[in-house]
Scaffold this motif. Structure first.
Motif, PDB file in Angstrom:
ATOM      1  N   PHE A 273      -8.997  41.938  -7.190  1.00  0.00           N
ATOM      2  CA  PHE A 273      -7.881  41.290  -7.881  1.00  0.00           C
ATOM      3  C   PHE A 273      -7.972  39.794  -7.612  1.00  0.00           C
ATOM      4  CE2 PHE A 273      -6.707  45.624  -6.896  1.00  0.00           C
ATOM      5  CZ  PHE A 273      -6.396  46.090  -8.159  1.00  0.00           C
TER       6      PHE A 273
ATOM      7  N   HIS B 244       7.695  53.462  -3.480  1.00  0.00           N
ATOM      8  CA  HIS B 244       8.619  52.754  -2.603  1.00  0.00           C
ATOM      9  C   HIS B 244       9.191  51.610  -3.420  1.00  0.00           C
ATOM     10  CE1 HIS B 244       7.466  54.693   1.182  1.00  0.00           C
ATOM     11  NE2 HIS B 244       6.311  54.838   0.593  1.00  0.00           N
ATOM     12  N   PHE B 245      10.362  51.842  -4.017  1.00  0.00           N
ATOM     13  CA  PHE B 245      10.849  50.870  -4.988  1.00  0.00           C
ATOM     14  C   PHE B 245      11.354  49.604  -4.333  1.00  0.00           C
ATOM     15  CE2 PHE B 245      11.631  54.923  -7.358  1.00  0.00           C
ATOM     16  CZ  PHE B 245      10.494  54.780  -8.117  1.00  0.00           C
TER      17      PHE B 245
ATOM     18  N   LEU C  99      10.913  48.827  -0.841  1.00  0.00           N
ATOM     19  CA  LEU C  99      10.325  48.536   0.455  1.00  0.00           C
ATOM     20  C   LEU C  99       9.503  47.263   0.336  1.00  0.00           C
ATOM     21  CD1 LEU C  99       9.852  49.601   3.312  1.00  0.00           C
ATOM     22  CD2 LEU C  99       7.888  50.829   2.433  1.00  0.00           C
TER      23      LEU C  99
ATOM     24  N   ALA D  64      14.126  42.716  -6.410  1.00  0.00           N
ATOM     25  CA  ALA D  64      13.743  43.570  -5.284  1.00  0.00           C
ATOM     26  C   ALA D  64      12.605  44.497  -5.696  1.00  0.00           C
ATOM     27  CB  ALA D  64      14.948  44.383  -4.823  1.00  0.00           C
ATOM     28  N   LEU D  65      12.695  44.978  -6.931  1.00  0.00           N
ATOM     29  CA  LEU D  65      11.689  45.928  -7.408  1.00  0.00           C
ATOM     30  C   LEU D  65      10.303  45.295  -7.489  1.00  0.00           C
ATOM     31  CD1 LEU D  65      11.606  48.863  -8.478  1.00  0.00           C
ATOM     32  CD2 LEU D  65      11.692  47.921 -10.763  1.00  0.00           C
TER      33      LEU D  65
ATOM     34  N   ARG E 208       9.142  42.822  -5.936  1.00  0.00           N
ATOM     35  CA  ARG E 208       8.607  42.395  -4.640  1.00  0.00           C
ATOM     36  C   ARG E 208       8.285  43.556  -3.730  1.00  0.00           C
ATOM     37  NH1 ARG E 208      11.733  36.941  -2.868  1.00  0.00           N
ATOM     38  NH2 ARG E 208      11.066  35.737  -4.682  1.00  0.00           N
ATOM     39  N   SER E 209       8.653  44.769  -4.153  1.00  0.00           N
ATOM     40  CA  SER E 209       8.439  45.920  -3.292  1.00  0.00           C
ATOM     41  C   SER E 209       6.994  46.379  -3.379  1.00  0.00           C
ATOM     42  CB  SER E 209       9.359  47.055  -3.737  1.00  0.00           C
ATOM     43  OG  SER E 209       8.904  47.555  -4.975  1.00  0.00           O
ATOM     44  N   VAL E 210       6.700  47.369  -2.567  1.00  0.00           N
ATOM     45  CA  VAL E 210       5.389  48.018  -2.614  1.00  0.00           C
ATOM     46  C   VAL E 210       5.110  48.493  -4.041  1.00  0.00           C
ATOM     47  CG1 VAL E 210       4.139  50.046  -1.807  1.00  0.00           C
ATOM     48  CG2 VAL E 210       5.498  48.704  -0.206  1.00  0.00           C
ATOM     49  N   PHE E 211       6.136  49.071  -4.668  1.00  0.00           N
ATOM     50  CA  PHE E 211       6.004  49.560  -6.040  1.00  0.00           C
ATOM     51  C   PHE E 211       5.635  48.414  -6.987  1.00  0.00           C
ATOM     52  CE2 PHE E 211       8.075  50.570 -10.156  1.00  0.00           C
ATOM     53  CZ  PHE E 211       7.430  51.762 -10.448  1.00  0.00           C
TER      54      PHE E 211
ATOM     55  N   ARG F 271       4.136  45.633  -6.282  1.00  0.00           N
ATOM     56  CA  ARG F 271       2.753  45.186  -6.061  1.00  0.00           C
ATOM     57  C   ARG F 271       1.788  46.100  -6.810  1.00  0.00           C
ATOM     58  NH1 ARG F 271       2.968  40.262  -4.932  1.00  0.00           N
ATOM     59  NH2 ARG F 271       0.741  40.411  -4.581  1.00  0.00           N
ATOM     60  N   VAL F 272       2.084  47.378  -6.811  1.00  0.00           N
ATOM     61  CA  VAL F 272       1.210  48.322  -7.520  1.00  0.00           C
ATOM     62  C   VAL F 272       1.224  48.016  -9.014  1.00  0.00           C
ATOM     63  CG1 VAL F 272       0.797  50.748  -8.064  1.00  0.00           C
ATOM     64  CG2 VAL F 272       1.532  50.104  -5.778  1.00  0.00           C
TER      65      VAL F 272
ATOM     66  N   SER G 113       1.702  45.147 -10.450  1.00  0.00           N
ATOM     67  CA  SER G 113       0.876  43.957 -10.681  1.00  0.00           C
ATOM     68  C   SER G 113      -0.598  44.312 -10.642  1.00  0.00           C
ATOM     69  CB  SER G 113       1.151  42.898  -9.620  1.00  0.00           C
ATOM     70  OG  SER G 113       2.435  42.387  -9.784  1.00  0.00           O
ATOM     71  N   GLY G 114      -0.947  45.170  -9.697  1.00  0.00           N
ATOM     72  CA  GLY G 114      -2.335  45.609  -9.604  1.00  0.00           C
ATOM     73  C   GLY G 114      -2.777  46.318 -10.867  1.00  0.00           C
TER      74      GLY G 114
ATOM     75  N   TYR H 214      -4.394  55.341  -6.607  1.00  0.00           N
ATOM     76  CA  TYR H 214      -3.066  55.307  -7.220  1.00  0.00           C
ATOM     77  C   TYR H 214      -3.057  56.093  -8.531  1.00  0.00           C
ATOM     78  CZ  TYR H 214      -1.730  51.529  -4.068  1.00  0.00           C
ATOM     79  OH  TYR H 214      -1.445  50.780  -2.973  1.00  0.00           O
TER      80      TYR H 214
ATOM     81  N   TYR I  55       2.948  55.695 -12.332  1.00  0.00           N
ATOM     82  CA  TYR I  55       3.610  54.416 -12.082  1.00  0.00           C
ATOM     83  C   TYR I  55       4.064  53.775 -13.388  1.00  0.00           C
ATOM     84  CZ  TYR I  55       2.546  54.097  -7.142  1.00  0.00           C
ATOM     85  OH  TYR I  55       2.515  54.307  -5.810  1.00  0.00           O
TER      86      TYR I  55
ATOM     87  N   ILE J 232       7.187  55.495 -14.790  1.00  0.00           N
ATOM     88  CA  ILE J 232       8.408  55.152 -14.066  1.00  0.00           C
ATOM     89  C   ILE J 232       8.848  53.730 -14.402  1.00  0.00           C
ATOM     90  CG2 ILE J 232       9.283  54.678 -11.752  1.00  0.00           C
ATOM     91  CD1 ILE J 232       7.854  57.241 -10.921  1.00  0.00           C
TER      92      ILE J 232
END
Lengths: 250, 291
Positions: free
Chosen positions: A92, A114-115, A117, B143-144, B146-149, B151-152, B154-155, B168, B173, B176
C-alpha cells in the motif's frame, strides 16, 4: 525426515488452451527452503497462485497440515497460515511501512469486525507489526511512506507484511527480483534465518542465490516438473542441464 | 443533504466504491416516512426513524450482496440500474402516488413515552434536531474510518486483492460498509422528507444520485467534512445562480444550470482534492505515487 506441512498432488491449471501447470506435485517442510526454478513461462507463479488460492485448481488437491485446502478462497488460506509475497511489489504505497504491516497483523485479530477499535490501542497487533519490520531489517524506516521506499526496501516490506500475518508457510515470488548484490545477500540471510521455524517455498531466477540458500530444488519446464531433489542432484542432472542451464552445463 | 453526502463518501472516499444508485436509499426513506404517517396525523419520530433505518439497512444488505459481486464500472452500472428500477416502480405504479409523489402533512412527533422534548413543527427545533443528527453522523463516521475496520476499508480501496491475500474476506467488509452507508442515506432521506413535507420519485432517481456524487467531489473525497461542506456549497451555489439578476435583457437566473455546470468543471479541474483539499493545504496532501 519431518512430515511435510504442505502436500500438493497432481495440480492442473489451464488458461484457455494453455496448460500452465500440468500434473505438478510438490511438498514443503518446516525448516526447509524449497526453491522453484525454471525458465520464464514455466508456470512457477501460476503454481504459487494455486497454492495461495488466488487461482483455483482445475484438478488435483492440496493438503496443509493434513487438512484439505483445495478450493478455499485466498483469505481463508491466509487464515490457515499460508502467506505469500508478490513478484511485483504489491504494497500500500500511500501508507507508511508500519501501517502496511499493521494492516497485515490486524487480520489476525480473533474476529474481524472492529468498528470503533482504534488501531493505535491494540498493543498486540502493533508489537507483531514492529517485530515483522525488525526481522525484515526495516526498523529504521517505520514511518516512511511505502511509496518513498527504495525498490529493495519495498521487497523487504513485502516480506515483512507476510511475516506480520504470523504464517507457517511462506510463498515468496521472486523476493530478490531487481535487488542489488548487498541487498540480495541480506535477503538470503533473512530467509535462511526464517527457515528455522517456517516452511518457505521460493521462486527465484538468481541461480547463485538459489544454490546458496535452497535445501530442495524443483525445476519446472512448460508447466511440468522436470526434476526435484537436493541442489547437488539437480546440478548434476543432465535433463536439467540441457533444459535450464544450457547444454554445456554449469 | 450533508448527512447524505457523508454517507456516500464512506463508500467512495474510503472504500473506493463509486455508486450511482445512492439516492435509492435516500428516496426510499422518504417514502417510508410517508407510509408510516397516517394521513393528517404525525408519525412518531422515534419509531418511524428507527423503522426507516432498519428497513434501509436490510435493503442495503440485499442490494449490497448483489451489486458488490461486481466492481469498477460494472458496480456503477448495476447500482444505477437498481435505483432506476425502484424509480420507475414508484413512478409508474399507484402504490405511492405515482409521479406526483406523496404529501406528508405533519412532521413527525417527538413524543417519547408521553414526554415531548421538542416540537419538530417549530422550525428552530427542527433545525437543531437535524444539526444534532449531522454531528452524530460525523462523529460516528469519524470513529468508524479511524478504527481497525476503517483501515481495512482503505486497504480495500487501494488494493483489494492484496487484502484478500492478507486474510481479509473483503466482500463481507464491502457489504457491511454498504449497509452503514445506505442506512445513513436513509436518515438523510427521512429528514429531507420531514422537512419538505413531500416525497416524489425524483428523490430516488439517478439525478439525485449524481447530485450527491457532485457534492462529494466538490467537497473532497476521503474527508468527512469535505462532503458536508460540498452539500452546503452546492445548495448555496444553486441559490446564488438561481437569483442572478437579468443583465441587458438576458435573464441570467433562467440559465442557472449553465453556471452551475461551469462551477463544477472549474472545481474538478483546479481542485481535484475538493474544497477540503484547499483548506488542508498542499503540504499535507498525500499524492498517490505511481509504482
Amino acid at each position: 525426515m519431518i512430515e511435510p506441512i504442505l502436500i500438493a498432488r497432481k495440480l492442473v491449471h489451464s488458461f484457455g488452451g494453455l496448460t500452465a501447470v500440468n500434473n505438478v506435485s510438490i511438498d514443503c517442510r518446516v525448516g526447509e527452503i524449497h526453491a522453484l526454478i525454471g525458465p520464464n513461462g514455466a508456470g512457477k507463479t501460476t503454481l504459487i497462485n494455486l497454492l495461495s488460492g488466488d487461482l483455483q485448481v482445475n484438478a488435483g488437491n492440496i493438503l496443509f497440515e493434513g487438512n484439505e485446502i483445495t478450493g478455499l478462497k485466498s483469505y481463508q488460506i491466509s487464515q490457515r497460515g499460508i502467506a505469500r509475497s508478490y513478484q511485483k511489489s504489491n504494497i500500500f504505497l500511500m501508507f507508511t511501512a508500519f501501517e502496511n504491516c499493521r494492516l497485515a497483523a490486524q487480520s489476525r485479530l480473533p474476529h474481524s469486525m472492529h468498528f470503533f477499535l482504534n488501531p493505535d490501542t491494540c498493543s498486540a497487533v502493533n508489537e507483531v507489526a514492529h517485530a515483522a519490520l525488525a526481522t525484515a531489517g526495516l526498523s529504521g524506516r517505520i514511518d516512511t511512506i511505502a511509496g518513498a521506499l527504495s525498490h529493495g526496501e519495498r521487497r523487504q516490506l513485502e516480506v515483512a507484511m507476510t511475516l506480520a500475518t504470523v504464517p507457517k508457510l511462506l510463498l515468496l515470488d521472486e523476493p530478490l527480483a531487481g535487488m542489488g548484490a548487498d541487498e540480495s545477500t541480506r535477503m538470503v540471510e533473512l530467509l535462511r534465518k526464517l527457515s528455522a521455524n517456517h516452511s518457505i517455498l521460493v521462486v527465484e531466477h538468481d541461480v547463485d542465490a538459489i544454490f546458496a540458500m535452497a535445501d530442495v530444488l524443483t525445476v519446472m519446464v512448460n508447466g511440468m516438473v522436470l526434476a526435484s531433489g537436493s541442489p547437488d542432484s539437480i546440478r548434476s542432472d543432465p535433463k536439467v542441464q540441457s533444459a535450464y542451464f544450457g547444454v554445456s552445463g554449469v | 443533504m450533508a448527512i447524505f453526502a457523508m454517507s456516500l463518501d464512506l463508500l467512495i472516499g474510503y472504500t473506493g466504491l463509486v455508486s450511482l444508485g445512492h439516492a435509492a436509499f435516500f428516496g426510499l426513506a422518504g417514502y417510508l416516512l410517508a407510509f408510516a404517517a397516517p394521513e393528517f396525523q404525525p408519525a412518531n419520530l422515534w419509531t418511524s426513524l428507527f423503522l426507516t433505518m432498519m428497513f434501509c439497512a436490510i435493503f442495503a444488505s440485499v442490494i449490497g450482496f448483489i451489486t458488490l459481486r461486481t466492481s469498477g464500472i460494472y458496480f456503477i452500472m448495476v447500482t444505477l440500474a437498481i435505483s432506476q428500477m425502484l424509480y420507475f416502480f414508484i413512478h409508474d405504479s399507484k402504490v405511492a402516488g405515482g409521479s406526483d409523489g406523496v404529501y406528508i402533512y405533519m412532521r413527525p412527533d417527538a413524543t417519547f413515552f408521553g414526554w415531548k422534548p421538542f416540537d419538530l413543527e417549530n422550525i428552530s427545533d427542527f433545525y437543531y434536531f437535524t444539526l444534532t443528527l449531522l454531528v452524530l453522523t460525523y462523529c460516528f463516521l469519524r470513529a468508524l474510518v479511524r478504527s481497525v475496520f476503517g483501515r481495512v476499508l482503505s486497504g480495500i480501496r487501494l488494493n483489494e486483492s492484496r487484502m484478500n491475500s492478507l486474510g481479509y474476506p473483503t466482500f463481507r467488509y464491502k457489504v457491511i460498509c454498504f449497509v452503514f452507508s445506505g442506512t445513513l442515506a436513509g436518515v438523510a432521506g427521512y429528514l429531507s422528507a420531514a422537512q419538505f413535507g413531500v416525497v416524489n420519485p425524483d428523490m430516488l432517481g439517478w439525478h439525485m444520485s449524481g447530485n450527491v456524487l457532485v457534492m462529494v467531489i466538490l467537497g473532497g473525497m476521503g474527508t468527512l467534512l469535505g462532503p458536508a461542506m460540498g452539500a452546503f456549497i452546492l445548495l448555496l451555489l444553486e441559490l446564488i445562480f438561481q437569483t442572478l439578476p437579468s443583465i441587458g435583457g438576458v435573464n441570467l437566473s433562467k440559465h442557472w444550470h449553465l453556471f452551475m455546470g461551469g462551477a463544477i468543471v472549474l472545481v474538478a479541474l483546479f481542485l481535484p482534492a475538493g474544497v477540503a483539499g484547499l483548506i488542508r493545504g498542499k503540504s499535507q496532501t498525500r499524492q498517490p505515487i505511481d509504482d
